[in-house]
Design a protein around this motif. Structure first.
Motif, PDB file in Angstrom:
ATOM      1  N   SER A 124       4.302 -13.588  -5.914  1.00  0.00           N
ATOM      2  CA  SER A 124       3.473 -12.793  -6.816  1.00  0.00           C
ATOM      3  C   SER A 124       2.040 -13.294  -6.721  1.00  0.00           C
ATOM      4  O   SER A 124       1.780 -14.358  -6.145  1.00  0.00           O
ATOM      5  CB  SER A 124       3.981 -12.887  -8.258  1.00  0.00           C
ATOM      6  OG  SER A 124       3.927 -14.229  -8.722  1.00  0.00           O
ATOM      7  N   GLY A 125       1.119 -12.521  -7.285  1.00  0.00           N
ATOM      8  CA  GLY A 125      -0.269 -12.950  -7.349  1.00  0.00           C
ATOM      9  C   GLY A 125      -1.203 -12.280  -6.366  1.00  0.00           C
ATOM     10  O   GLY A 125      -2.414 -12.521  -6.405  1.00  0.00           O
ATOM     11  N   GLY A 126      -0.669 -11.456  -5.473  1.00  0.00           N
ATOM     12  CA  GLY A 126      -1.536 -10.770  -4.541  1.00  0.00           C
ATOM     13  C   GLY A 126      -2.369  -9.705  -5.235  1.00  0.00           C
ATOM     14  O   GLY A 126      -2.167  -9.399  -6.414  1.00  0.00           O
ATOM     15  N   GLY A 127      -3.316  -9.155  -4.492  1.00  0.00           N
ATOM     16  CA  GLY A 127      -4.156  -8.115  -5.056  1.00  0.00           C
ATOM     17  C   GLY A 127      -5.391  -7.880  -4.220  1.00  0.00           C
ATOM     18  O   GLY A 127      -5.485  -8.333  -3.083  1.00  0.00           O
ATOM     19  N   LEU A 128      -6.339  -7.172  -4.810  1.00  0.00           N
ATOM     20  CA  LEU A 128      -7.604  -6.839  -4.156  1.00  0.00           C
ATOM     21  C   LEU A 128      -8.702  -7.739  -4.723  1.00  0.00           C
ATOM     22  O   LEU A 128      -8.845  -7.859  -5.943  1.00  0.00           O
ATOM     23  CB  LEU A 128      -7.948  -5.369  -4.405  1.00  0.00           C
ATOM     24  CG  LEU A 128      -9.307  -4.884  -3.918  1.00  0.00           C
ATOM     25  CD1 LEU A 128      -9.389  -4.977  -2.400  1.00  0.00           C
ATOM     26  CD2 LEU A 128      -9.556  -3.460  -4.393  1.00  0.00           C
TER      27      LEU A 128
END
Length: 117
Positions: free
Chosen positions: A7-11
Motif C-alpha cells: 500500500s502507499g502508492g499514488g501520484l
C-alpha cells in the motif's frame, strides 16, 4: 504460506516523497529477507532494495541516497521511504519475501507509483 499486501502508492510530483508499506502475514518466522522491486511495461522486474534478517540493507545504485528500506518487526511490515522522486521512478512496486527452507519466494500484488514532471 506468506501473504504480502502493499500500500502507499499514488501520484506525486517530481521532488516529492512517498512511503510504501508491505504487510506480511502467515508463516513469517522463517523469512530470511524482504525486498522491494519495481516494474514498468515491457521491462523486467528491477531490484530496488532488500532487508536481510541480520540487519543488512542493500540498494540498487539508481535509488541509493534517495530511498530507505526499513522494517517494523512487531507489525511484520516492510517500508520503502522514497524521497527526491523523479519521473523515472514511475513503476509498479512489488514487495518480495524469501524463505530458504523450504525454498520459496512470495510476491505482493503491487502498488502503482506515478511521478509527474
Amino acid at each position: 504460506q506468506v501473504q504480502l499486501v502493499e500500500s502507499g502508492g499514488g501520484l506525486v510530483q517530481a521532488g516529492g516523497s512517498l512511503r510504501l508499506s508491505c504487510a506480511a502475514s502467515g508463516v513469517v518466522s522463517d523469512i530470511r529477507s524482504m525486498s522491494w522491486y519495481r516494474q514498468t511495461p515491457g521491462k523486467q522486474r528491477e531490484f530496488i532494495a532488500a532487508f536481510i534478517v541480520d540487519g543488512t540493507l542493500t540498494y540498487a545504485d539508481s535509488v541509493k541516497g534517495r530511498f530507505t528500506i526499513s522494517r517494523d518487526s512487531g507489525k511484520n511490515t516492510l517500508y520503502l521511504h522514497m524521497n527526491s522522486l523523479i519521473p523515472e521512478d514511475t513503476a509498479v512496486y512489488y514487495c518480495n519475501a524469501f524463505r530458504p527452507r523450504p525454498r520459496a519466494t512470495y510476491w505482493g500484488q503491487g502498488t502503482q507509483v506515478t511521478v509527474s514532471s
